[in-house]
Write a protein that holds these residues in place. Sequence first.
Motif, short mmCIF file in Angstrom:
data_model
loop_
_atom_site.label_atom_id
_atom_site.label_comp_id
_atom_site.label_asym_id
_atom_site.label_seq_id
_atom_site.Cartn_x
_atom_site.Cartn_y
_atom_site.Cartn_z
N SER A 1 0.84 -1.19 0.00
CA SER A 1 0.00 0.00 0.00
C SER A 1 0.87 1.25 0.00
N LEU A 2 0.35 2.32 -0.57
CA LEU A 2 0.96 3.63 -0.50
C LEU A 2 0.14 4.42 0.51
N ALA A 3 0.67 4.65 1.69
CA ALA A 3 -0.15 5.22 2.77
C ALA A 3 0.65 6.20 3.61
N PRO A 4 -0.03 7.25 4.13
CA PRO A 4 0.66 8.22 4.99
C PRO A 4 0.78 7.77 6.43
N ASP A 5 0.09 6.69 6.80
CA ASP A 5 0.18 6.21 8.18
C ASP A 5 -0.05 4.70 8.20
N MET A 6 0.17 4.12 9.36
CA MET A 6 -0.02 2.68 9.51
C MET A 6 -1.47 2.39 9.88
N GLY A 7 -2.37 2.74 8.97
CA GLY A 7 -3.77 2.45 9.18
C GLY A 7 -4.09 1.02 8.82
N VAL A 8 -5.39 0.72 8.78
CA VAL A 8 -5.80 -0.66 8.56
C VAL A 8 -5.37 -1.16 7.18
N THR A 9 -5.33 -0.27 6.17
CA THR A 9 -4.88 -0.69 4.85
C THR A 9 -3.45 -1.19 4.89
N SER A 10 -2.61 -0.47 5.63
CA SER A 10 -1.21 -0.88 5.74
C SER A 10 -1.07 -2.22 6.44
N PHE A 11 -1.91 -2.47 7.44
CA PHE A 11 -1.82 -3.73 8.17
C PHE A 11 -2.23 -4.93 7.32
N HIS A 21 2.18 13.38 3.63
CA HIS A 21 0.82 13.74 4.04
C HIS A 21 0.37 15.01 3.32
N HIS A 22 -0.82 15.49 3.70
CA HIS A 22 -1.53 16.53 2.97
C HIS A 22 -0.69 17.80 2.78
N TYR A 23 0.00 18.25 3.80
CA TYR A 23 0.74 19.51 3.72
C TYR A 23 2.23 19.28 3.51
N GLU A 24 2.59 18.10 3.01
CA GLU A 24 3.98 17.78 2.73
C GLU A 24 4.20 17.54 1.24
N ARG A 25 3.36 18.13 0.41
CA ARG A 25 3.41 17.85 -1.03
C ARG A 25 2.97 19.07 -1.83
N HIS A 26 3.20 19.00 -3.14
CA HIS A 26 2.70 20.00 -4.08
C HIS A 26 1.53 19.39 -4.85
N HIS A 207 -21.33 11.02 7.05
CA HIS A 207 -19.94 11.42 6.86
C HIS A 207 -19.34 11.95 8.16
N ALA A 208 -18.07 11.64 8.34
CA ALA A 208 -17.37 12.07 9.54
C ALA A 208 -17.37 13.59 9.67
N ARG A 209 -17.54 14.09 10.87
CA ARG A 209 -17.53 15.53 11.13
C ARG A 209 -16.13 16.04 11.47
N HIS A 210 -15.27 15.18 11.97
CA HIS A 210 -13.94 15.60 12.42
C HIS A 210 -12.85 14.87 11.64
N GLY A 211 -12.98 14.89 10.34
CA GLY A 211 -12.01 14.25 9.47
C GLY A 211 -12.57 14.17 8.07
N VAL A 212 -11.81 13.63 7.16
CA VAL A 212 -12.25 13.41 5.79
C VAL A 212 -12.20 11.92 5.53
N HIS A 213 -13.37 11.28 5.50
CA HIS A 213 -13.45 9.82 5.43
C HIS A 213 -12.65 9.25 6.61
N SER A 214 -11.57 8.52 6.35
CA SER A 214 -10.80 7.97 7.47
C SER A 214 -9.58 8.81 7.82
N MET A 215 -9.29 9.85 7.02
CA MET A 215 -8.11 10.67 7.30
C MET A 215 -8.33 11.55 8.52
N TRP A 216 -7.33 11.60 9.37
CA TRP A 216 -7.30 12.46 10.56
C TRP A 216 -8.30 12.05 11.63
N ARG A 217 -8.91 10.88 11.51
CA ARG A 217 -9.84 10.46 12.54
C ARG A 217 -9.13 10.13 13.85
N ASP A 218 -7.81 9.87 13.78
CA ASP A 218 -7.06 9.57 15.00
C ASP A 218 -6.17 10.74 15.43
#
Length: 337
Positions: A1-11, A21-26, A207-218
Amino acid sequence: SLAPDMGVTSFYSDYVLPIAHHYERHDLMLQSRIPYLQVLSEAVPPLGESVDDWEANKRLAAAISKRAKERGIAPIKDAVDGRTVRRDYTKTLELYTMGGRVNNSKDVAQFIINSSHGIPKISFDELSVKGIVKVNGVNNTMWDTEESPFHSEIARSVMKKHPYETITGRQQFYIDHEWFIEFGEVLPTYKPPLSIKGYPLRMMMGHARHGVHSMWRDDSLLLSLQRGEPDIYVNPDDAIDRRVVDGDMIRIFNSAGEFFAMAHVSSGIQPGMLFMYHGWDPKMFKNEKNFGEVIATAGLIKPTSMAGDYGHLGYRPLAFAPNQTYKDFTCDFEKSV
């Protein structure tokens, strides 16, 4: 997987490539609900060995091309959406970089700016300074003129009296496709949702109120704005009937499975209903099991969504997502022991 964190996809992956991550790219952000082109410029460098998605795929393309040349792999024939295509793996990198014209994510962004209809022709560096520019043809709405980068066939039919993309060319509610006839849905029809016998509560999700889908939920800051862990909204009367109070850990279950979450007692929820915002990572649940455990119909597809060759009804792979019977289930809850 290509992932910014060790989420469930990575496992679930054999290999994990660290992605910026979001603010580390152009990058660019262009969304049809707003009339602006917004820049995403690198605020901080990527952590460790992480790179943006485009760079990671470029490195993979280079490795594939190198290995294909070393092994002398000849071009092969493949099929995509019923079309025969020729694949030459020795040229994977050449194709990916457009013959060397595109070499990084800033080049990709500039190519999009230069070649996309309705976007002001501006350099990515200049856009990075401005932060945001208005796209063309959107003085009043997103669909003002032919200069806009967005077009809606429905808006065009209403405003310019073009025929609708239905089989009759008009607004159409009656559909005499043989599948709709078979299912008794030639006109908009209410059908009660499915229920699981013995489980009285219908669970809905949003839809999540404090994140975008699964991003930033933790994210610790965003978690501090809410309960800090997965919670599920329950009606006060339903909670009283089950001797549950706000903040209790409860077990939500049916014949398909179970999961655990914090009870969020709210009078905004109707009796006989549960509500939960989605996007919580399974790692945040007890036993790493989330709400998917009780959704018995998640993999079912409504057959009429696959109908085609009928005006605006035309299923195409990668271009149309059939509706799922995602909320056709019921469950119950009790205080966790």
